[in-house]
Design an enzyme around this catalytic site. Structure first.
Site, PDB file in Angstrom:
ATOM      1  N   CYS A   1       0.832  -1.213   0.000  1.00 46.62           N
ATOM      2  CA  CYS A   1       0.000   0.000   0.000  1.00 46.62           C
ATOM      3  C   CYS A   1       0.863   1.259   0.000  1.00 46.62           C
ATOM      4  O   CYS A   1       1.522   1.570   0.994  1.00 46.62           O
ATOM      5  CB  CYS A   1      -0.900  -0.040   1.239  1.00 46.62           C
ATOM      6  SG  CYS A   1      -1.753   1.485   1.629  1.00 46.62           S
TER       7      CYS A   1
ATOM      8  N   CYS B   1      -0.022   3.831   2.673  1.00 49.31           N
ATOM      9  CA  CYS B   1       0.408   3.373   3.999  1.00 49.31           C
ATOM     10  C   CYS B   1       1.858   3.815   4.265  1.00 49.31           C
ATOM     11  O   CYS B   1       2.194   4.211   5.384  1.00 49.31           O
ATOM     12  CB  CYS B   1       0.310   1.860   4.126  1.00 49.31           C
ATOM     13  SG  CYS B   1      -1.379   1.233   4.023  1.00 49.31           S
TER      14      CYS B   1
END
Length: 109
Positions: A33, A36
């Site tokens: 991600c 993230c």
């Protein structure tokens, strides 16, 4: 109390989150991600800022399906605030430092 981010798994969830004497900010993330990765510094900053009154834990979603299902994580990054075993608040998606801190402040006693 700890002022760092604690990495946990499904097996540690009950002890580190549900039985915590402090409110807990749960940060759900994934290695694949991109947003993230952008949140890492912000989450670390939150742990350092609120460490005296809030436990900050992170959990990778892919190897921890039990907690991900329990907390209805539909996208990452995701944040949950849990206190005394109860879910107080939830938000998903990358957010800036100010928004994260406001999210935390609005749910800390």
């Amino acid at each position: 109390m700890s002022t760092g981010v604690i990495t946990i798994t499904d097996t540690e969830f009950e002890t580190e989150v549900l039985k915590s004497e402090q409110p807990v900010l749960l940060y759900f993330w994934a290695s694949w991600c991109g947003p993230c990765k952008l949140m890492t510094m912000t989450v670390n900053n939150a742990a350092n800022t609120y460490g005296d009154r809030l436990k900050v834990v992170k959990m990778e979603v892919d190897p921890n399906p039990t907690t991900v299902k329990q907390y209805q994580i539909e996208g990452v990054p995701a944040f949950r605030i849990v206190q005394d075993g109860q879910l107080l608040a939830a938000t998903e998606g990358a957010i800036g430092k100010d928004k994260l801190f406001n999210f935390i402040d609005s749910h800390l006693n």
